[in-house]
Motif scaffolding. Structure first.
Motif, mmCIF file in Angstrom:
data_model
loop_
_atom_site.group_PDB
_atom_site.id
_atom_site.type_symbol
_atom_site.label_atom_id
_atom_site.label_comp_id
_atom_site.label_asym_id
_atom_site.label_seq_id
_atom_site.Cartn_x
_atom_site.Cartn_y
_atom_site.Cartn_z
ATOM 1 N N GLY A 74 0.655 -1.211 0.062
ATOM 2 C CA GLY A 74 0.064 -0.058 -0.090
ATOM 3 C C GLY A 74 1.084 1.251 0.005
ATOM 4 O O GLY A 74 0.506 2.139 0.557
ATOM 5 N N THR A 75 1.793 1.362 -0.982
ATOM 6 C CA THR A 75 2.807 2.366 -0.840
ATOM 7 C C THR A 75 2.253 3.597 -1.174
ATOM 8 O O THR A 75 2.840 4.573 -1.069
ATOM 9 C CB THR A 75 4.084 2.024 -1.670
ATOM 10 N N GLY A 76 1.295 3.805 -2.100
ATOM 11 C CA GLY A 76 0.682 5.050 -2.332
ATOM 12 C C GLY A 76 1.575 5.959 -3.022
ATOM 13 O O GLY A 76 2.150 5.735 -4.087
ATOM 14 N N THR A 77 2.033 7.195 -2.383
ATOM 15 C CA THR A 77 2.835 7.845 -3.050
ATOM 16 C C THR A 77 4.562 7.368 -2.889
ATOM 17 O O THR A 77 5.332 8.158 -3.733
ATOM 18 C CB THR A 77 2.928 9.487 -2.468
ATOM 19 N N GLY A 78 4.692 6.347 -2.150
ATOM 20 C CA GLY A 78 6.170 5.798 -2.184
ATOM 21 C C GLY A 78 6.894 6.781 -1.261
ATOM 22 O O GLY A 78 7.999 6.487 -1.201
ATOM 23 N N ALA A 79 6.571 7.639 -0.566
ATOM 24 C CA ALA A 79 7.041 8.460 0.487
ATOM 25 C C ALA A 79 7.902 7.799 1.472
ATOM 26 O O ALA A 79 9.046 7.909 2.120
ATOM 27 C CB ALA A 79 6.401 9.428 1.118
ATOM 28 N N TRP A 80 7.397 6.572 2.005
ATOM 29 C CA TRP A 80 7.869 5.749 3.136
ATOM 30 C C TRP A 80 9.038 4.905 2.400
ATOM 31 O O TRP A 80 10.093 4.902 3.193
ATOM 32 C CB TRP A 80 6.821 4.794 3.765
ATOM 33 N N ALA A 81 8.709 4.301 1.429
ATOM 34 C CA ALA A 81 9.636 3.573 0.653
ATOM 35 C C ALA A 81 11.015 4.483 0.398
ATOM 36 O O ALA A 81 11.988 3.995 0.628
ATOM 37 C CB ALA A 81 9.069 3.027 -0.793
ATOM 38 N N LEU A 82 10.684 5.573 -0.190
ATOM 39 C CA LEU A 82 12.032 6.354 -0.558
ATOM 40 C C LEU A 82 12.625 6.982 0.824
ATOM 41 O O LEU A 82 14.097 6.913 0.666
ATOM 42 C CB LEU A 82 11.335 7.616 -1.057
ATOM 43 N N ASP A 83 12.133 7.112 1.848
ATOM 44 C CA ASP A 83 12.690 7.338 2.995
ATOM 45 C C ASP A 83 13.521 6.324 3.592
ATOM 46 O O ASP A 83 14.744 6.459 4.120
ATOM 47 C CB ASP A 83 11.681 8.014 4.207
ATOM 48 N N VAL A 84 12.909 5.002 3.596
ATOM 49 C CA VAL A 84 13.515 3.894 4.161
ATOM 50 C C VAL A 84 14.958 3.638 3.270
ATOM 51 O O VAL A 84 15.766 3.166 3.895
ATOM 52 C CB VAL A 84 12.640 2.712 4.240
#
Length: 301
Positions: A74-84
């Protein structure tokens, strides 16, 4: 003026709404970004320290390549993925490789800006896991599924999906905002209280026992961590509450319920701005973590 009574929030299902929030507009993407950075401000981390400590220790004991594979469901905008993906050197972990999945790619950032350790793909978190992805991840992150109306009152499909993605001994982290919200005010605020009461009825019952649901599906060492923001964040949390509530009303309800609920929100906002009331909404995030058993069992297949 007495707040209107909203008798039935089951109108969500009248329009066959599978997801209670918006994906298409720039406001929705902006709200998700705002939500992401507020989450970090309140909780102080992207991945719970207990998970990182355990994963780092396992990698050190097994002399495996010090690289952690993370799925963001449920990554959505990918904000969490990019920060991690930018994290390094935590508990001996040299690099994070993140694969984000979402049922829609409408909010994905352009592929050409993604770093080499981030991949974003379309995938159904309530469906089966492709064979090439089964058992591939050290950590699976699931976030803000309270708005996924297709789950109904049973989060089992999303839990089983995460379980299949994980390696034996891997961890799930499930983040939710909606479990607890309180009104902070100087004097009685019936309109704010009414709006909060209706919003509480919208969200699924499984939110209140996510640890139990995860444990039932075979996860061990399952723990819920609750956070309470300090007062300096209340204006930002209040803005997020109104933005989210308005989005839910516009996407999830049909007339005449939609107009009644929008009027309720406007009345709450007007009341909250009154100098004698000054009501604010404190959203208290919680996350649940759990570990897939190191030895496969029938519940973890």
């Amino acid at each position: 003026m007495t707040p209107p009574k909203i008798a039935n929030t089951d109108d969500f299902h009248a329009a066959n709404v599978a997801y209670a929030l918006d994906r298409a507009g720039y406001s929705a993407s902006g709200r998700l970004m705002f939500q992401h950075y507020l989450w970090k401000d309140v909780t102080g981390s992207l991945i719970h320290p207990d998970i990182l400590t355990d994963v780092g220790a396992v990698l050190a004991r097994t002399s495996r390549e010090v690289e952690v594979h993370v799925a963001d469901v449920g990554t959505g905008t990918g904000a969490w993925a990019l920060d991690v993906a930018c994290l390094s050197g935590i508990h001996g972990i040299a690099k994070f490789k993140v694969h984000g999945f979402d049922i829609s790619d409408e909010q994905f950032p352009p592929a050409h800006i993604l770093p080499d350790n981030v991949q974003l793909s379309v995938g159904d978190a309530l469906g089966g896991v492709p064979e090439e992805l089964r058992g591939c991840f050290d950590i699976v992150h699931v976030a803000h599924f309270a708005g996924v109306r297709a789950l109904g009152d049973d989060p089992s499909p999303a839990i089983e999906h995460a379980l299949a993605l994980l390696k034996p001994g891997g961890w799930i982290q499930w983040d939710e905002w909606a479990r607890e919200v309180e009104v902070v005010k100087l004097s009685p605020s019936p309109h704010c209280d009414a709006a909060l009461g209706v919003s509480a009825r919208i969200f699924p019952r499984w939110l209140h026992d996510l640890v139990g649901h995860i444990s039932k599906h075979g996860f061990v060492e399952s723990v819920q961590h609750d956070f309470k923001s300090n007062n300096s964040l209340l204006p930002r949390l209040t803005a997020l509450w109104y933005m989210t509530a308005e989005e839910v009303v516009k996407i999830g309800f049909e007339e005449p319920t939609r107009s009644m609920m929008m009027q309720m929100l406007l009345s709450a906002y007007s009341e909250a701005k009154h100098p004698e009331t000054r009501a604010l909404f404190r959203m208290c995030p919680s996350l649940v973590i759990g570990k897939k058993p190191a030895v496969n069992s029938s519940s973890s297949r």
